[in-house]
Design an enzyme around this catalytic site. Structure first.
Site, PDB file in Angstrom:
ATOM      1  N   LYS A   1       0.842  -1.199   0.000  1.00 23.26           N
ATOM      2  CA  LYS A   1       0.000   0.000   0.000  1.00 23.26           C
ATOM      3  C   LYS A   1       0.870   1.239   0.000  1.00 23.26           C
ATOM      4  CE  LYS A   1      -3.871   2.268   0.794  1.00 23.26           C
ATOM      5  NZ  LYS A   1      -3.480   3.054  -0.371  1.00 23.26           N
TER       6      LYS A   1
ATOM      7  N   LYS B   1       5.187   1.928  -3.137  1.00 27.14           N
ATOM      8  CA  LYS B   1       5.241   3.338  -3.578  1.00 27.14           C
ATOM      9  C   LYS B   1       5.566   3.370  -5.049  1.00 27.14           C
ATOM     10  CE  LYS B   1       5.409   6.673  -0.945  1.00 27.14           C
ATOM     11  NZ  LYS B   1       4.457   7.506  -0.270  1.00 27.14           N
TER      12      LYS B   1
ATOM     13  N   THR C   1      -3.797  13.244   6.643  1.00 27.67           N
ATOM     14  CA  THR C   1      -2.362  13.323   6.949  1.00 27.67           C
ATOM     15  C   THR C   1      -2.085  14.553   7.819  1.00 27.67           C
ATOM     16  OG1 THR C   1      -1.968  12.304   4.805  1.00 27.67           O
ATOM     17  CG2 THR C   1      -0.044  13.130   5.970  1.00 27.67           C
TER      18      THR C   1
ATOM     19  N   ASN D   1      -1.300  19.530  -0.038  1.00 30.21           N
ATOM     20  CA  ASN D   1      -2.404  19.002   0.766  1.00 30.21           C
ATOM     21  C   ASN D   1      -2.010  18.863   2.234  1.00 30.21           C
ATOM     22  OD1 ASN D   1      -4.863  17.724   1.473  1.00 30.21           O
ATOM     23  ND2 ASN D   1      -3.850  15.749   1.279  1.00 30.21           N
TER      24      ASN D   1
ATOM     25  N   SER E   1      -6.670   5.816   4.590  1.00 29.73           N
ATOM     26  CA  SER E   1      -6.718   4.982   3.383  1.00 29.73           C
ATOM     27  C   SER E   1      -7.155   3.563   3.747  1.00 29.73           C
ATOM     28  CB  SER E   1      -5.339   4.903   2.718  1.00 29.73           C
ATOM     29  OG  SER E   1      -5.136   6.006   1.872  1.00 29.73           O
TER      30      SER E   1
END
Ligand code: GLU
Length: 449
Positions: free
Chosen positions: A85, A121, A205, A236, A364
């Site tokens: 992930k 990633k 986050t 973000n 997530s």
């Protein structure tokens, strides 16, 4: 700090990457942590290499009719705790070693927060600002097409990262669903809410970063309502961290981004800056503040410093000027080992990236769970679950730091590795001899009767 001159400001504040190779850095830290846990070196050798890395060739016809062939990557680190992930970034500095390092960091993050994932990633070497909207969409779709055979909700689950967002995720999931012939919402996370995204994911986050700052402040006895902060990066994560710091009463006095930086000793108008960002402007476009460079921002006498940009920003050159009491690593890998040594010498409390920014992958996880049960929670419930999970991570790392009398970063690595090692042991990859002097608890479930 002069009154703003945009061009000069841009030149000065360009966020530079230094030479340090993140993959070498993460390998060094893994090795130290395995040794400090008293485990045999072969555990380090298992963890240091991603199980699978892909290099992708992505030819793209540009709007002017020319063809450019972009290079993309995906690294899948280890899948013993669950599917791999992690995000996909679009950036000119993407490299194979960078995505390998980032995938290992994802494994550690998931392990610290007790999420049933391994790390992954991906990235494309591209400056997205050089692409039109149409080209960006074509590139996003082409990347996922090339990756499609090796991803899926039970294999490897992408998400947003540097320069990608829900819109990009929307194009990617649409491409993937078309290839498979039906909707598979759990194939990636961070997608728009209307097509299966989660409430609270966009802010997760930044929200997590501020929760960790709150906990660090408690440890240090700092009253956050009387404190100041500076933030590097206003994407973000940086903008959401600014929002929640501001809400908590922390005066955010400086923000820099790739285009420049702004400073106001009385505190910046964060709601106004967030409004500007939503209109597609940069923090540096804000006119009611003085200009500031990255270097000047690092040296400000603030209580909290939040690097929320890219790797290798806090180095032997920038670390000596840092006066903050708390360094909250919202970015992945913002501090080099030389920078770290200086922070330690100066008694700066570091909230390491693999703990500090883990709120994103945590929500997530909630998104993926909601997709698989096809039932959706309200934002309040998501935020409560996020806080619970992050507190678990913080307390585990703090306890390890106390036990081993080490830095927060080393403690975070040790917590993550211990968790992964339990799964390696349960799957029979390693045996007691590999655990060496390790005194942690390996759970052997015994049937009662
Ligand atoms: N890109 C984010 C990170 O580095 C989030 C990854 C995810 O949600 O899977 O943690």
């Amino acid at each position: 700090m002069d009154v703003k001159n945009k061009d000069q400001n841009k030149a000065e504040a360009d966020i530079t990457t230094h030479e340090a190779n993140p993959y070498e850095i993460v390998k060094g830290l893994l090795k130290e942590a395995v040794t400090a846990l008293g485990m045999e070196e072969n555990i380090y050798h298992i963890l240091k290499k991603p199980m699978r890395v892909l290099e992708l060739s992505i030819p793209l016809r540009k709007d002017d009719g020319s063809i450019e062939n972009y290079t993309g990557y995906r690294s899948q680190h280890i899948d013993i705790l669950g599917p791999t992930k992690g995000g996909i970034r679009f950036h000119p500095n993407v490299s194979l070693d960078e995505v390998k390092a980032l995938s290992i960091w994802m494994s550690l993050k998931a392990a610290i927060l007790d999420l049933p994932f391994g790390g992954g990633k991906g990235g494309v070497i591209v400056d997205p600002e050089s692409l039109s909207e149409r080209e960006l969409e074509k590139l996003s779709r082409a990347y996922i097409q090339k990756l499609a055979p090796l991803i899926g909700p039970q294999k490897d689950i992408p998400a947003p990262d540097v320069n990608t967002n829900p819109e990009v995720m929307g194009w990617m999931i649409d491409e993937f669903d078309k290839m498979r012939g039906y909707n598979i919402p759990g194939m990636l996370t961070g997608k728009p809410i209307i097509i299966g995204g989660s409430e609270g994911r966009l802010a997760a986050t930044g929200r997590g970063v501020v929760l960790m700052i709150r906990e660090a402040a408690k440890v240090l006895g700092i009253d956050l309502s009387q404190s100041t902060a500076a933030i590097q990066g206003f994407g973000n994560v940086g903008s959401m961290a600014a929002k929640y710091l501001d809400k908590m009463g922390v005066k955010v006095v400086a923000i820099t981004d790739a285009h420049g930086g702004i400073y106001d000793e009385n505190g910046l108008d964060i709601p106004e800056l967030i409004k500007l960002r939503k209109q597609g402007e940069y923090a540096s476009d804000y006119n009611n503040a003085s200009s500031i460079t990255n270097e000047e921002m690092f040296g400000l006498p603030v209580d909290v410093l939040v690097p929320a940009a890219i790797e290798n920003q806090i180095t032997k050159d920038t670390a000596p000027s840092i006066q903050a009491k708390i360094l909250a690593e919202a970015a992945n890998g913002p501090t080099t080992p030389e920078g770290d040594e200086i922070l330690e010498k100066n008694d700066i409390f570091v909230i390491p990236d693999i703990l500090c920014n883990a709120g994103g992958v945590t929500v997530s996880y909630f998104e993926w769970v909601q997709n698989s049960m096809n039932y959706y929670w309200k934002e309040k419930e998501i935020n409560e679950k996020l806080e619970e999970q992050m507190m678990f991570g913080f307390e585990s790392v703090l306890a390890m730091r106390k036990e081993k009398q080490c830095r927060m970063r080393d403690a975070a690595y040790m917590v993550g590795i211990t968790h992964i090692v339990k799964a390696l042991n349960a799957r029979g990859w390693i045996n007691d001899a590999d655990l060496g002097e390790f005194t942690g608890h390996i759970q052997n479930e015994v049937m009662d009767d």
